[in-house]
Write an enzyme that holds these catalytic residues in place. Sequence first.
Site, PDB file in Angstrom:
ATOM      1  N   GLN B 195      68.913 -28.152 -71.978  1.00  0.00           N
ATOM      2  CA  GLN B 195      68.706 -26.762 -72.395  1.00  0.00           C
ATOM      3  C   GLN B 195      67.426 -26.280 -71.709  1.00  0.00           C
ATOM      4  O   GLN B 195      66.328 -26.485 -72.215  1.00  0.00           O
ATOM      5  CB  GLN B 195      68.614 -26.698 -73.923  1.00  0.00           C
ATOM      6  CG  GLN B 195      69.820 -27.347 -74.624  1.00  0.00           C
ATOM      7  CD  GLN B 195      71.109 -26.550 -74.486  1.00  0.00           C
ATOM      8  OE1 GLN B 195      71.166 -25.370 -74.822  1.00  0.00           O
ATOM      9  NE2 GLN B 195      72.159 -27.191 -73.947  1.00  0.00           N
ATOM     10  N   GLY B 236      72.063 -19.733 -82.475  1.00  0.00           N
ATOM     11  CA  GLY B 236      72.445 -20.633 -81.391  1.00  0.00           C
ATOM     12  C   GLY B 236      71.809 -20.263 -80.059  1.00  0.00           C
ATOM     13  O   GLY B 236      71.231 -19.177 -79.896  1.00  0.00           O
ATOM     14  N   HIS B 237      71.976 -21.147 -79.093  1.00  0.00           N
ATOM     15  CA  HIS B 237      71.310 -21.014 -77.786  1.00  0.00           C
ATOM     16  C   HIS B 237      71.847 -19.834 -76.981  1.00  0.00           C
ATOM     17  O   HIS B 237      73.040 -19.636 -76.866  1.00  0.00           O
ATOM     18  CB  HIS B 237      71.412 -22.290 -76.962  1.00  0.00           C
ATOM     19  CG  HIS B 237      72.778 -22.881 -76.841  1.00  0.00           C
ATOM     20  ND1 HIS B 237      73.055 -23.891 -75.959  1.00  0.00           N
ATOM     21  CD2 HIS B 237      73.934 -22.608 -77.484  1.00  0.00           C
ATOM     22  CE1 HIS B 237      74.312 -24.215 -76.072  1.00  0.00           C
ATOM     23  NE2 HIS B 237      74.862 -23.474 -76.980  1.00  0.00           N
ATOM     24  N   GLY B 238      70.895 -19.093 -76.405  1.00  0.00           N
ATOM     25  CA  GLY B 238      71.273 -18.003 -75.512  1.00  0.00           C
ATOM     26  C   GLY B 238      71.725 -16.749 -76.235  1.00  0.00           C
ATOM     27  O   GLY B 238      72.158 -15.783 -75.597  1.00  0.00           O
TER      28      GLY B 238
END
Lengths: 338, 338, 338
Positions: B195, B236-238
């Site tokens: 990540q 969550g990511h992004g």
Amino acid sequence: MKISLGEISDRFGLQLIGDASIQISGLADLTDAQPGHLTFLFNSSYKKHLAKSAASAVVLHEADSVDCPLPVLLSDQPRLAWANIASLFDTAPQPDRSIQKTAVIDGSARLGKHVSVGAHAVVSAGVVLADGVSIGPGCVIGNDVSIGENSRLHANVSIYHEVQIGERCIVHSGAVLGADGFGYEFDGKLKKIPQLYSVHIGNDVEIGAGTTIDRGALNHTCIADGVKLDNQVQVGHGTNIGAHTAISGCTAIAGSTRIGSYCLIGGAVGIIDNIEIVDQVEITAMSLVSQSILKKGRYSSGTGLMPGNRWKRSIVGFRKLDEMLKRIRLLEKRLDEG
Amino acid sequence: MKISLGEISDRFGLQLIGDASIQISGLADLTDAQPGHLTFLFNSSYKKHLAKSAASAVVLHEADSVDCPLPVLLSDQPRLAWANIASLFDTAPQPDRSIQKTAVIDGSARLGKHVSVGAHAVVSAGVVLADGVSIGPGCVIGNDVSIGENSRLHANVSIYHEVQIGERCIVHSGAVLGADGFGYEFDGKLKKIPQLYSVHIGNDVEIGAGTTIDRGALNHTCIADGVKLDNQVQVGHGTNIGAHTAISGCTAIAGSTRIGSYCLIGGAVGIIDNIEIVDQVEITAMSLVSQSILKKGRYSSGTGLMPGNRWKRSIVGFRKLDEMLKRIRLLEKRLDEG
Amino acid sequence: MKISLGEISDRFGLQLIGDASIQISGLADLTDAQPGHLTFLFNSSYKKHLAKSAASAVVLHEADSVDCPLPVLLSDQPRLAWANIASLFDTAPQPDRSIQKTAVIDGSARLGKHVSVGAHAVVSAGVVLADGVSIGPGCVIGNDVSIGENSRLHANVSIYHEVQIGERCIVHSGAVLGADGFGYEFDGKLKKIPQLYSVHIGNDVEIGAGTTIDRGALNHTCIADGVKLDNQVQVGHGTNIGAHTAISGCTAIAGSTRIGSYCLIGGAVGIIDNIEIVDQVEITAMSLVSQSILKKGRYSSGTGLMPGNRWKRSIVGFRKLDEMLKRIRLLEKRLDEG
């Protein structure tokens, strides 16, 4: 730790069918139990596992005792017998009644007798820790917090200012008590509403790992005696939870809601703000409580689990439920009119 | 802290009906208020409680002022008046603008003026803390994190490397910013996807206790100015959350989703990955957002709460919805064909 | 860090269409990518974004390569290529293989080679940390915990006594492993059932921020090799999760449940206690699993999202589903009887 079946029988008043001299060295469930283990039959439907169990004895209800291949301790309440017997075998480390030298304790904090404060814990100004309180390593206790006799905080618990915790409470790691409630008023942007009140927790309350209980804005958030909150429960500001209510993991309770006593609230339930739930209400897992519940009993929401393709077809129908009702009415009318 | 009704009236421009010399020592809700308390009427349906309230005065809308038995402060926006007046009575401890000696601060960190670092906090290499930043006890700030002016982290917050936090933000205890997003690719087993990006948080953002915001894999996770996240929210990511959006407790937002500005997202909502939600969308508690929302408005999913036995019968019907639709169609056809 | 397209092509065996000398300095998604970035096309429907992308090159499947305006690396599995290439650009700080002097380590703990222990971490009596283990700042490791080679705990993780963690595991901040399971028996009040067993975690397991895994009462809670748990997952006592299963954020799993291998469990799912889920089951986001799943496949529950006013009408129908079924049956009977 070893204890004979005879001693267990005597100590807990459970009738023994079998050899009183058999030594028990631990507890285990029906399928994993090894020689030396005492096991339990909580549900008649698992009776078939008794034949294959390597356990040295089993606690069960008299109704299940016929033809039992193992030595038996009879109990009207096998789960209660379990709770009692298990305490004999509990090897969890106990607080060591010492103040670790890396703890930072403000000079104005008042500590009772036999208090434990773990490594790197922080005890702020005005805190009162009663006799026998145990503060785990890494805990941070804010200003003017009070904690009652023999309560125990495990590692890395965070308590904000002025929170009050009763006696014999257990707070697990990662729990956060007294953070600001979620209150804003829109004025072009979201203006924060100061959360002036605190959190009051009664006696014999257990609070799970990662559970969060917010402080109140216009009244205290109150958790009554004997309440048990599982892990990752969220309790909103100003909410009131009645005595001896148990709330399973990941349940989210919004603010200013009043929950009664002796309720059983299943895991991952959502409860909206400003409603009332009376005593002895049971709510099944993952239900949404979107209005007050004024009558005791069992409540549910949601849909059952289905294979994905069948579920998609039901969803199509769900979106047409209003139309379906109308079509049924029209059919009835046409038939009535002949 | 005491202040007269007259002074409150003057300071916030609220018309007073009653004795200006009455002293107010605190705020409380309608039912708990004691003499000395100022209370609030937010909803006309609670007007009946005014008669029994022991409060010394009440803030309410002019439309509710007729026959009010208490001294009154009139406001077109009683909740906004509340937010303003409450700040007078806020006694929450403020950062002490000192560096505690048990804090561990890397030599390469740059600290502005009036920075507070609490006991046992860790500030890693390359960190930049602007003027007036407060780091609570037990916080761990990873490498190269930057935090803007007057932002405050409460106790036991964890910030991973390279996270950027704006000005005047508040981060509550137990929050984790910048942990790895949940990304794997299946290759016999689940292979971790690094990540590479981080978390960027704007100004005036408040982040609740136990909330987690993951770092991005191919872009930063971005939280815009004025966003308010309640406790135990997962981002969550992004994912990108637009300005002045408020998200209630226990909401789970998957990765790479874009949420607009001025949205109100109810508690325990689920939002899947890779979708878009436009500005000014309201989502009610515990809904699942499984597709993009391209039109502003209010959205819901789920079923209402029902007593368990009635609910079970509805569930039977839910499983047959597809079949029911077909049977209705067949009935219509038979009637049409006479 | 810069690497040429040609080198990436060689190193990962990806066919290059374009100039091998182009330098890549990072990865980014299709819409954010700048010159120097390598981007990825995971889904043909995003192909239209390629024309506008400023990326220096793109990894995509051969089927998407026609008329691509950018230099291309071909891959049968672009997501796997991503996982591999991303590791080249990963600048996350690595453990420094040192014991910080503010860490408190009991004399009876055994530490392998190249172990890192962060500032203010606590390592209790009897702990065994194998070679290469990294304990983040502020972690608290309880008595007799063992952690296998090269496992890494990020900051502020809490591990209770006797928990066992395998090799190459990653545990993110705020996670709590081994807290007491939620077990009581009602005896006028809720009597606590001691949780005698612990948590056993296999190799290559990743545990997300704020995730909680409870210790067992009559057997260990077991997480098998290669399992990936996202943030804020809750795993109840005595539950067993099979190898290489991935569970997304905020999923709540009750106690004594057995989940198979290679399952994909979507975010915010609820799974009740004492059930079995076989291998290779996929459960979509926010479903409630209220009974065993004995056949592999994809499962769902809940209703689709709807605009609030239409949703309310469907809810009215949902409450009448039982009645609707009866009315359809009656209509059919009337027509049959003509």
